[in-house]
Design a protein around this motif. Sequence first.
Motif, PDB file in Angstrom:
ATOM      1  N   GLU A 144      -6.704  -7.008  14.725  1.00 41.32           N
ATOM      2  CA  GLU A 144      -6.854  -5.748  15.479  1.00 41.32           C
ATOM      3  C   GLU A 144      -8.036  -4.944  14.953  1.00 41.32           C
ATOM      4  O   GLU A 144      -8.822  -4.405  15.730  1.00 41.32           O
ATOM      5  CB  GLU A 144      -5.575  -4.915  15.414  1.00 41.32           C
ATOM      6  CG  GLU A 144      -4.524  -5.356  16.394  1.00 41.32           C
ATOM      7  CD  GLU A 144      -3.380  -4.367  16.503  1.00 41.32           C
ATOM      8  OE1 GLU A 144      -3.222  -3.767  17.587  1.00 41.32           O
ATOM      9  OE2 GLU A 144      -2.649  -4.204  15.496  1.00 41.32           O
TER      10      GLU A 144
ATOM     11  N   LYS B  62     -11.209  -6.102  16.159  1.00 43.83           N
ATOM     12  CA  LYS B  62     -11.280  -6.003  17.618  1.00 43.83           C
ATOM     13  C   LYS B  62     -11.306  -7.380  18.287  1.00 43.83           C
ATOM     14  O   LYS B  62     -11.972  -7.593  19.297  1.00 43.83           O
ATOM     15  CB  LYS B  62     -12.468  -5.149  18.048  1.00 43.83           C
ATOM     16  CG  LYS B  62     -12.427  -3.767  17.411  1.00 43.83           C
ATOM     17  CD  LYS B  62     -13.184  -2.749  18.181  1.00 43.83           C
ATOM     18  CE  LYS B  62     -13.207  -1.371  17.550  1.00 43.83           C
ATOM     19  NZ  LYS B  62     -12.159  -0.935  16.740  1.00 43.83           N
ATOM     20  N   THR B  63     -10.543  -8.290  17.688  1.00 41.38           N
ATOM     21  CA  THR B  63     -10.383  -9.630  18.246  1.00 41.38           C
ATOM     22  C   THR B  63      -9.159  -9.679  19.147  1.00 41.38           C
ATOM     23  O   THR B  63      -9.151 -10.373  20.159  1.00 41.38           O
ATOM     24  CB  THR B  63     -10.245 -10.664  17.107  1.00 41.38           C
ATOM     25  OG1 THR B  63     -11.366 -10.527  16.232  1.00 41.38           O
ATOM     26  CG2 THR B  63     -10.193 -12.081  17.641  1.00 41.38           C
TER      27      THR B  63
ATOM     28  N   THR C  71      -5.812  -7.090  20.785  1.00 40.50           N
ATOM     29  CA  THR C  71      -5.327  -5.731  21.022  1.00 40.50           C
ATOM     30  C   THR C  71      -3.812  -5.802  21.150  1.00 40.50           C
ATOM     31  O   THR C  71      -3.263  -6.813  21.579  1.00 40.50           O
ATOM     32  CB  THR C  71      -5.975  -5.116  22.286  1.00 40.50           C
ATOM     33  OG1 THR C  71      -5.568  -3.763  22.408  1.00 40.50           O
ATOM     34  CG2 THR C  71      -5.613  -5.873  23.537  1.00 40.50           C
TER      35      THR C  71
ATOM     36  N   TYR D  92       0.671  -8.734  21.697  1.00 39.39           N
ATOM     37  CA  TYR D  92      -0.722  -8.940  21.301  1.00 39.39           C
ATOM     38  C   TYR D  92      -1.400  -9.873  22.290  1.00 39.39           C
ATOM     39  O   TYR D  92      -0.776 -10.818  22.798  1.00 39.39           O
ATOM     40  CB  TYR D  92      -0.791  -9.546  19.892  1.00 39.39           C
ATOM     41  CG  TYR D  92      -0.217  -8.636  18.843  1.00 39.39           C
ATOM     42  CD1 TYR D  92      -0.990  -7.622  18.290  1.00 39.39           C
ATOM     43  CD2 TYR D  92       1.098  -8.781  18.431  1.00 39.39           C
ATOM     44  CE1 TYR D  92      -0.456  -6.773  17.329  1.00 39.39           C
ATOM     45  CE2 TYR D  92       1.641  -7.936  17.471  1.00 39.39           C
ATOM     46  CZ  TYR D  92       0.851  -6.934  16.927  1.00 39.39           C
ATOM     47  OH  TYR D  92       1.389  -6.100  15.988  1.00 39.39           O
TER      48      TYR D  92
ATOM     49  N   CYS E 160      -8.811  -9.989  23.004  1.00 38.37           N
ATOM     50  CA  CYS E 160      -9.782  -9.165  23.725  1.00 38.37           C
ATOM     51  C   CYS E 160     -10.746 -10.097  24.468  1.00 38.37           C
ATOM     52  O   CYS E 160     -11.133 -11.152  23.949  1.00 38.37           O
ATOM     53  CB  CYS E 160     -10.563  -8.269  22.757  1.00 38.37           C
ATOM     54  SG  CYS E 160      -9.541  -7.072  21.892  1.00 38.37           S
ATOM     55  N   TYR E 161     -11.126  -9.680  25.643  1.00 40.40           N
ATOM     56  CA  TYR E 161     -11.972 -10.520  26.492  1.00 40.40           C
ATOM     57  C   TYR E 161     -13.245 -10.958  25.780  1.00 40.40           C
ATOM     58  O   TYR E 161     -13.619 -12.128  25.822  1.00 40.40           O
ATOM     59  CB  TYR E 161     -12.305  -9.772  27.792  1.00 40.40           C
ATOM     60  CG  TYR E 161     -13.211 -10.559  28.690  1.00 40.40           C
ATOM     61  CD1 TYR E 161     -12.714 -11.612  29.447  1.00 40.40           C
ATOM     62  CD2 TYR E 161     -14.571 -10.274  28.758  1.00 40.40           C
ATOM     63  CE1 TYR E 161     -13.549 -12.366  30.262  1.00 40.40           C
ATOM     64  CE2 TYR E 161     -15.415 -11.013  29.570  1.00 40.40           C
ATOM     65  CZ  TYR E 161     -14.895 -12.052  30.324  1.00 40.40           C
ATOM     66  OH  TYR E 161     -15.732 -12.783  31.118  1.00 40.40           O
ATOM     67  N   ASN E 162     -13.906 -10.025  25.108  1.00 37.53           N
ATOM     68  CA  ASN E 162     -15.188 -10.340  24.471  1.00 37.53           C
ATOM     69  C   ASN E 162     -15.039 -11.159  23.183  1.00 37.53           C
ATOM     70  O   ASN E 162     -16.035 -11.528  22.578  1.00 37.53           O
ATOM     71  CB  ASN E 162     -15.992  -9.070  24.206  1.00 37.53           C
ATOM     72  CG  ASN E 162     -15.269  -8.118  23.280  1.00 37.53           C
ATOM     73  OD1 ASN E 162     -14.076  -8.282  23.013  1.00 37.53           O
ATOM     74  ND2 ASN E 162     -15.970  -7.119  22.790  1.00 37.53           N
TER      75      ASN E 162
END
Length: 117
Positions: A67, A70-71, A73, A89, A92-94
Amino acid sequence: MKFEDIYNFFQDPPPDYLNKELAVCYILSVLLDGESYGSELIERLEIEHPNHRLSDTVLYSALKFLEEEKTITGYWKKVEGRGRPRRMYQICYNARKQADELARFWRNHISGVGQAM
């Protein structure tokens, strides 16, 4: 100790506990297939890979790391059949490309292939 103890150890070895690095890779491999929550990750590991275990401490440390990086959320969701909401959980898209690369480490580990790509 007796020789019999050694044979018994290898016939029925104790489970291997994942360290944080392996836990991160395992978590990402599961989340690539869809969202999940903490205790489900532990249960799934025990069912799919009975010779591996994941402690709560290592699991939540790995989730917190992911988290913060930012891998993944997390969000709260009421899960049907469960009393209280669960922290779900998802990747994340990116971060999907990196998640796929790290999940490959887990797949290689459980299949006995070399540790690096």
